[in-house]
Structure formats: structure tokens, C-alpha cells
Design a protein around this motif. Structure first.
Motif, PDB file in Angstrom:
ATOM      1  N   ARG A   1     151.996 102.971  42.661  1.00  0.00           N
ATOM      2  CA  ARG A   1     150.861 102.829  43.573  1.00  0.00           C
ATOM      3  C   ARG A   1     150.583 101.373  43.913  1.00  0.00           C
ATOM      4  NH1 ARG A   1     146.138 106.027  41.075  1.00  0.00           N
ATOM      5  NH2 ARG A   1     147.195 105.567  39.137  1.00  0.00           N
ATOM      6  N   THR A   2     151.093 100.463  43.088  1.00  0.00           N
ATOM      7  CA  THR A   2     150.921  99.039  43.381  1.00  0.00           C
ATOM      8  C   THR A   2     152.247  98.321  43.213  1.00  0.00           C
ATOM      9  OG1 THR A   2     150.302  98.526  41.109  1.00  0.00           O
ATOM     10  CG2 THR A   2     148.501  98.997  42.656  1.00  0.00           C
ATOM     11  N   PHE A   3     152.394  97.251  43.982  1.00  0.00           N
ATOM     12  CA  PHE A   3     153.598  96.429  43.981  1.00  0.00           C
ATOM     13  C   PHE A   3     153.142  94.978  44.052  1.00  0.00           C
ATOM     14  CE2 PHE A   3     154.062 100.306  46.426  1.00  0.00           C
ATOM     15  CZ  PHE A   3     155.013 100.973  45.675  1.00  0.00           C
ATOM     16  N   VAL A   4     154.032  94.065  43.779  1.00  0.00           N
ATOM     17  CA  VAL A   4     153.693  92.643  43.867  1.00  0.00           C
ATOM     18  C   VAL A   4     154.737  91.957  44.742  1.00  0.00           C
ATOM     19  CG1 VAL A   4     153.369  90.478  42.612  1.00  0.00           C
ATOM     20  CG2 VAL A   4     152.565  92.639  41.621  1.00  0.00           C
ATOM     21  N   LEU A   5     154.265  91.285  45.783  1.00  0.00           N
ATOM     22  CA  LEU A   5     155.123  90.530  46.697  1.00  0.00           C
ATOM     23  C   LEU A   5     155.026  89.061  46.347  1.00  0.00           C
ATOM     24  CD1 LEU A   5     156.883  90.466  49.307  1.00  0.00           C
ATOM     25  CD2 LEU A   5     154.732  90.184  50.574  1.00  0.00           C
ATOM     26  N   ARG A   6     156.164  88.406  46.267  1.00  0.00           N
ATOM     27  CA  ARG A   6     156.197  86.977  45.934  1.00  0.00           C
ATOM     28  C   ARG A   6     157.247  86.296  46.783  1.00  0.00           C
ATOM     29  NH1 ARG A   6     157.144  84.670  39.852  1.00  0.00           N
ATOM     30  NH2 ARG A   6     158.614  83.148  40.584  1.00  0.00           N
ATOM     31  N   LEU A   7     156.911  85.141  47.346  1.00  0.00           N
ATOM     32  CA  LEU A   7     157.844  84.324  48.114  1.00  0.00           C
ATOM     33  C   LEU A   7     157.995  82.982  47.427  1.00  0.00           C
ATOM     34  CD1 LEU A   7     157.005  86.406  50.386  1.00  0.00           C
ATOM     35  CD2 LEU A   7     157.517  84.568  51.965  1.00  0.00           C
ATOM     36  N   LEU A   8     159.231  82.552  47.312  1.00  0.00           N
ATOM     37  CA  LEU A   8     159.535  81.267  46.702  1.00  0.00           C
ATOM     38  C   LEU A   8     160.368  80.456  47.684  1.00  0.00           C
ATOM     39  CD1 LEU A   8     160.629  82.727  43.274  1.00  0.00           C
ATOM     40  CD2 LEU A   8     158.480  81.574  43.745  1.00  0.00           C
ATOM     41  N   ARG A   9     160.107  79.184  47.716  1.00  0.00           N
ATOM     42  CA  ARG A   9     160.840  78.292  48.609  1.00  0.00           C
ATOM     43  C   ARG A   9     161.636  77.324  47.753  1.00  0.00           C
ATOM     44  NH1 ARG A   9     157.660  74.194  52.513  1.00  0.00           N
ATOM     45  NH2 ARG A   9     159.413  72.857  53.005  1.00  0.00           N
ATOM     46  N   GLY A  10     162.947  77.316  47.962  1.00  0.00           N
ATOM     47  CA  GLY A  10     163.810  76.399  47.230  1.00  0.00           C
ATOM     48  C   GLY A  10     164.505  75.473  48.203  1.00  0.00           C
ATOM     49  N   SER A  11     165.408  74.715  47.710  1.00  0.00           N
ATOM     50  CA  SER A  11     166.154  73.780  48.546  1.00  0.00           C
ATOM     51  C   SER A  11     167.080  74.551  49.477  1.00  0.00           C
ATOM     52  CB  SER A  11     166.956  72.828  47.654  1.00  0.00           C
ATOM     53  OG  SER A  11     167.711  71.947  48.452  1.00  0.00           O
ATOM     54  N   GLY A  12     166.703  74.617  50.747  1.00  0.00           N
ATOM     55  CA  GLY A  12     167.540  75.277  51.741  1.00  0.00           C
ATOM     56  C   GLY A  12     167.530  76.790  51.693  1.00  0.00           C
ATOM     57  N   ARG A  13     166.577  77.378  50.984  1.00  0.00           N
ATOM     58  CA  ARG A  13     166.529  78.839  50.909  1.00  0.00           C
ATOM     59  C   ARG A  13     165.109  79.314  50.651  1.00  0.00           C
ATOM     60  NH1 ARG A  13     165.585  80.707  45.902  1.00  0.00           N
ATOM     61  NH2 ARG A  13     165.899  79.258  44.210  1.00  0.00           N
ATOM     62  N   ILE A  14     164.872  80.571  50.983  1.00  0.00           N
ATOM     63  CA  ILE A  14     163.662  81.255  50.559  1.00  0.00           C
ATOM     64  C   ILE A  14     164.093  82.487  49.786  1.00  0.00           C
ATOM     65  CG2 ILE A  14     162.140  80.454  52.403  1.00  0.00           C
ATOM     66  CD1 ILE A  14     162.547  83.313  53.632  1.00  0.00           C
ATOM     67  N   ARG A  15     163.283  82.852  48.847  1.00  0.00           N
ATOM     68  CA  ARG A  15     163.533  84.062  48.060  1.00  0.00           C
ATOM     69  C   ARG A  15     162.286  84.926  48.161  1.00  0.00           C
ATOM     70  NH1 ARG A  15     166.655  85.104  42.769  1.00  0.00           N
ATOM     71  NH2 ARG A  15     165.546  86.832  41.830  1.00  0.00           N
ATOM     72  N   VAL A  16     162.488  86.190  48.487  1.00  0.00           N
ATOM     73  CA  VAL A  16     161.403  87.159  48.592  1.00  0.00           C
ATOM     74  C   VAL A  16     161.637  88.203  47.515  1.00  0.00           C
ATOM     75  CG1 VAL A  16     160.268  88.854  50.064  1.00  0.00           C
ATOM     76  CG2 VAL A  16     161.189  86.754  51.068  1.00  0.00           C
TER      77      VAL A  16
END
Length: 169
Positions: free
Chosen positions: A97-112
Motif C-alpha cells: 500500500r506504500t512505496f518509497v521513491l528516491r532520486l540520487l544524482r551522481g557524476s554524470g548519472r541519475i539513479r531512481v
């Protein structure tokens, strides 16, 4: 009447800066901005999402807002599509019923990352192009530079990465 006029002007100013108000009502704006702040916090755990109507659109808005705040709005279309696929899969297949969204920014990339409470691993199914469902992870596999799953003590995190370059001003 004057208060109403002030609210409308405030709405227009906020809309020009963030693009959020024309999508959400004023009563929901504080919650949307708090979600964005949690999403962007490098030491944060991400922002919680509730499996309810509109959760996919909410996750897409947050993703696009995060990318725009980093000057990476040109990558928004692909990132939004892939986030929508992860959220749809989590809602449809995990029972959470619940989820967690996280975005990370690295050198030359993003991670979702999208964390959910299920430890069941997603399956990449190669279907026919005419199939109406089952293509979510195929899109992630095609459009992301990398993707994977991390099994956690309570659930899992399905993630993807995109190579990015900041927009040249």
C-alpha cells in the motif's frame, strides 16, 4: 474577495517558478513541496507514495521537478516514463500500500529507486508488441542505461540509472 485575488496571484507566481500549482490544488501544494524536499535530500530516505488513484502521476511530477531543479529537465521524458512503469508494477504486483521513491544524482548519472514491501523479484518478460500489458520492464530495460533490483531486509528496491549531462546555458 481581496484574499481570493491574493491567492490567485500567489498561485501564478508559484506556477511560474515550479509548474506544480497548475497540476495540484493549493491545499496540496505544501504536501507536494515537502515530498519534493524529501526526494531531493541526499541523506534522506526518499518520499513515501501511497497506492491510490493518481500515484503514478504524482511520482512523475516529483521526478520531473527533481530533474528540473538539478538542471536536467531534458531527461525528464524518459525518466518520467520509467518511473511510471516502476510505480505501476509495484502497485499491480507487490500488494503493497506504500512505496518509497528516491532520486540520487551522481557524476554524470541519475539513479531512481522505488522501494516496495515485497521481496518477490520482478520478471523481465519479452512479449509481443501488440500485448496491452507486460511491457513495463522491457521499456526500463530498453531506455535505462542500467537497472536492477536490490533485495532489502524488508522488501526490495527496483532502480534504474540514466546517463545525464546538464543543459548548457
Amino acid at each position: 474577495m481581496a484574499v481570493q485575488g491574493e491567492v490567485v496571484r500567489e498561485q501564478r507566481v508559484i506556477d511560474e517558478r515550479s509548474g506544480l500549482v497548475d497540476i495540484v490544488g493549493l491545499g496540496e501544494l505544501d504536501e507536494e513541496l515537502q515530498s519534493l524536499a524529501r526526494l531531493l535530500s541526499p541523506e534522506g530516505d526518499g518520499t513515501p507514495l501511497v497506492a491510490a488513484p493518481g500515484v503514478t502521476a504524482h511520482a512523475r511530477r516529483l521526478t520531473l521537478s527533481a530533474l528540473e531543479s538539478w538542471g536536467l529537465g531534458g531527461h525528464g521524458e524518459v525518466a518520467e516514463q520509467l518511473v511510471a512503469e516502476l510505480v505501476a508494477n509495484a502497485v499491480r504486483h507487490t500488494g503493497g500500500r506504500t512505496f518509497v521513491l528516491r532520486l540520487l544524482r551522481g557524476s554524470g548519472r541519475i539513479r531512481v529507486e522505488l522501494r516496495d514491501p515485497s521481496r518477490a523479484l520482478p520478471c523481465l518478460i519479452k512479449g509481443d508488441p501488440e500485448d496491452e500489458a507486460g511491457r513495463g520492464l522491457c521499456l526500463v530495460d530498453e531506455l535505462a542505461d542500467r537497472w536492477g533490483v536490490d533485495v532489502l531486509s524488508r522488501g526490495k528496491s527496483v532502480w534504474f540509472e540514466l546517463r545525464v549531462r546538464p543543459a548548457v546555458a
